[in-house]
Design an enzyme around this catalytic site. Sequence first.
Site, short mmCIF file in Angstrom:
data_model
loop_
_atom_site.label_atom_id
_atom_site.label_comp_id
_atom_site.label_asym_id
_atom_site.label_seq_id
_atom_site.Cartn_x
_atom_site.Cartn_y
_atom_site.Cartn_z
N SER A 59 34.60 31.48 42.03
CA SER A 59 34.87 32.84 42.51
C SER A 59 36.04 32.96 43.47
CB SER A 59 33.63 33.43 43.17
OG SER A 59 32.70 33.84 42.20
N LYS A 62 38.64 35.47 42.58
CA LYS A 62 38.65 36.88 42.96
C LYS A 62 39.73 37.20 44.00
CE LYS A 62 33.75 37.77 41.93
NZ LYS A 62 33.11 36.45 41.80
N SER A 116 30.98 38.90 46.62
CA SER A 116 31.46 38.14 45.47
C SER A 116 30.97 38.77 44.17
CB SER A 116 31.00 36.67 45.55
OG SER A 116 31.79 35.86 44.70
N LYS A 223 37.71 33.27 50.94
CA LYS A 223 36.78 33.49 49.83
C LYS A 223 36.04 32.22 49.46
CE LYS A 223 34.89 36.02 46.63
NZ LYS A 223 33.70 35.13 46.69
#
Length: 379
Positions: A59, A62, A116, A223
């Site tokens: 993720s 992202k 997320s 992130k």
Amino acid sequence: MKVKCSLILALLFFVLLAPAPVAWAQQPTVSAYSAILISADDGSVLYEHNAREPLAMASTTKIMTALLALEEAERAGDPIIDITEEMVMVEGSSMGLQAGNRLTMTNLVSGMLLASGNDAANAAALYLAGSQEEFAQQMNARAAEIGMDSTHFVTPSGLDDEEHYSTAYDMALLAQEALDCPEFARIAGSSVLQVEFVEPAQKVSYSNHNKLLRMYDGCVGVKTGFTKKAGRCLVSAAQREGTTLIAVTLNAPDDWDDHMAMLDYGFETVKTVSLDGACPENLYLVGAVQDSVSLRAGQGVKLTLSQADASRVTSRVLLPRFAYAPIGEGERLGQVQYLLDGQEIYSVPIFAGEAVEAVPAPKPTGWEKFWSNLTGWFH
């Protein structure tokens, strides 16, 4: 990425001539299969381990999806997104979107980065490009602009795919680019955010999965990510005393400790110096309609140096005592020179901040006109 030739020369100077900045500091030991630590200011690599090997990045993908979404939000005035069934038909983590919901692009990104939300990433992709495949092309085009030469995006959320991969180095470059977007930096650096929905009219609070925001002094993002294939992935950034560092780990069983160790190592060994071209406000003029011309410095730069080198950087302003009119706006008049142990490492040009005309020549007297006409007749 766009880097000035002078900055490249400066970096080469430190690589080739400067003493090793970490001679007294022990490099961190990390659990990660792949890891890197860079300066967010000039991109210099402070530590790396298998950082150029392509791997799944989960993720942390992202970061790119959010960057593209926020760039579109800035261009289009933060449009309202109508959530459809197709947008929410995605597995994995979610911000809880349902068909019929309506919210702005910026609020969608908040759920994407903090919770997320795969649904948020999918919604942004379909809104921006109409399909995941078309959006992946946008992601890869933007990656090429950034210089992510070993990256290939397939999904907007980071779900596993054999052709979806990056490197720790490339993800550090992506974070560096994304943090230059003020709205991205604000969202990614928030521990908690309230997301306002247009339909239904409600506010939903989301907590950031990035525990470093609460665990590490100075953390400003970025992130987290996890899949079985990728393992634990993390991109983080932290600021202290004017220095911003970016750390990335891919497939790291103990990622929180890895990042704290790398960031500690970085802050102990380097310091960012701002070479901003500070110069006098004015320069005296001769033969001008005014006494002086205003000055402005060109584009400065930030360099991340060893602690020892940073303390030895000096500067000097190279300007004439005066200049002759006329002066054109933007005309180069001098420079600010930065030196390390007497050697130039960077210079910032100094320009005229305005145009200044010369004093007009005095009108000739009657006798001067007569004499000029007489000599002209003989010629």
